[in-house]
Write a protein that holds these residues in place. Structure first.
Motif, mmCIF file in Angstrom:
data_model
loop_
_atom_site.group_PDB
_atom_site.id
_atom_site.type_symbol
_atom_site.label_atom_id
_atom_site.label_comp_id
_atom_site.label_asym_id
_atom_site.label_seq_id
_atom_site.Cartn_x
_atom_site.Cartn_y
_atom_site.Cartn_z
ATOM 1 N N THR A 1 -13.038 5.201 1.559
ATOM 2 C CA THR A 1 -12.885 4.738 0.190
ATOM 3 C C THR A 1 -14.230 4.800 -0.522
ATOM 4 O OG1 THR A 1 -11.083 3.268 0.824
ATOM 5 C CG2 THR A 1 -12.173 2.803 -1.267
ATOM 6 N N ARG B 1 -4.122 -0.707 -8.190
ATOM 7 C CA ARG B 1 -5.388 0.012 -8.068
ATOM 8 C C ARG B 1 -5.156 1.305 -7.299
ATOM 9 N NH1 ARG B 1 -6.802 -5.181 -7.037
ATOM 10 N NH2 ARG B 1 -8.114 -6.155 -8.609
ATOM 11 N N THR C 1 -10.507 -5.355 -0.095
ATOM 12 C CA THR C 1 -9.702 -4.305 0.534
ATOM 13 C C THR C 1 -10.138 -4.157 1.992
ATOM 14 O OG1 THR C 1 -8.963 -2.023 0.490
ATOM 15 C CG2 THR C 1 -11.215 -2.424 -0.230
ATOM 16 N N TYR D 1 0.842 -1.195 0.000
ATOM 17 C CA TYR D 1 0.000 0.000 0.000
ATOM 18 C C TYR D 1 0.872 1.237 0.000
ATOM 19 C CZ TYR D 1 -3.684 -3.217 1.398
ATOM 20 O OH TYR D 1 -4.577 -4.257 1.446
ATOM 21 N N LEU E 1 -12.432 2.238 -6.216
ATOM 22 C CA LEU E 1 -11.123 1.731 -6.627
ATOM 23 C C LEU E 1 -11.042 1.876 -8.140
ATOM 24 C CD1 LEU E 1 -10.688 -1.621 -4.653
ATOM 25 C CD2 LEU E 1 -9.512 0.534 -4.261
ATOM 26 N N THR F 1 -12.062 0.702 3.988
ATOM 27 C CA THR F 1 -13.308 1.230 3.463
ATOM 28 C C THR F 1 -13.659 2.491 4.246
ATOM 29 O OG1 THR F 1 -14.576 -0.357 4.807
ATOM 30 C CG2 THR F 1 -14.175 -0.928 2.511
ATOM 31 N N TYR G 1 -6.977 4.292 -4.927
ATOM 32 C CA TYR G 1 -8.090 4.527 -4.004
ATOM 33 C C TYR G 1 -8.588 5.953 -4.192
ATOM 34 C CZ TYR G 1 -7.191 0.284 -1.340
ATOM 35 O OH TYR G 1 -7.059 -1.024 -0.950
#
Length: 69
Positions: A34, A24, A65, A7, A37, A68, A26
């Protein structure tokens, strides 16, 4: 064997992930939760909408993931 996930963050907010070679981005909502994505082509793959206090009201997509609300 467990999949490796890396990350990236900026100012304490998760901005990007590399999950086993799949990248990906965010996209946060105004509170920093979030909201979506995005894949490498900047297409939305997953979206979230929340009720007050973080309960998921709706979700599209199936990517995993832990980040959130």
């Amino acid at each position: 064997m467990a999949m490796s996930v890396v990350y990236s963050n900026f100012c304490g907010m998760i901005t990007h992930e590399n999950r086993g070679g799949t990248e990906r981005a965010y996209m946060p909502d105004p509170l920093g939760s979030t909201a979506a994505l995005l894949d490498n082509s900047q297409n939305k793959t997953d979206t979230w909408e929340y009720w007050p206090y973080g309960e998921v009201a709706s979700r599209t997509g199936t990517n995993s993931t832990p980040f959130t609300f």
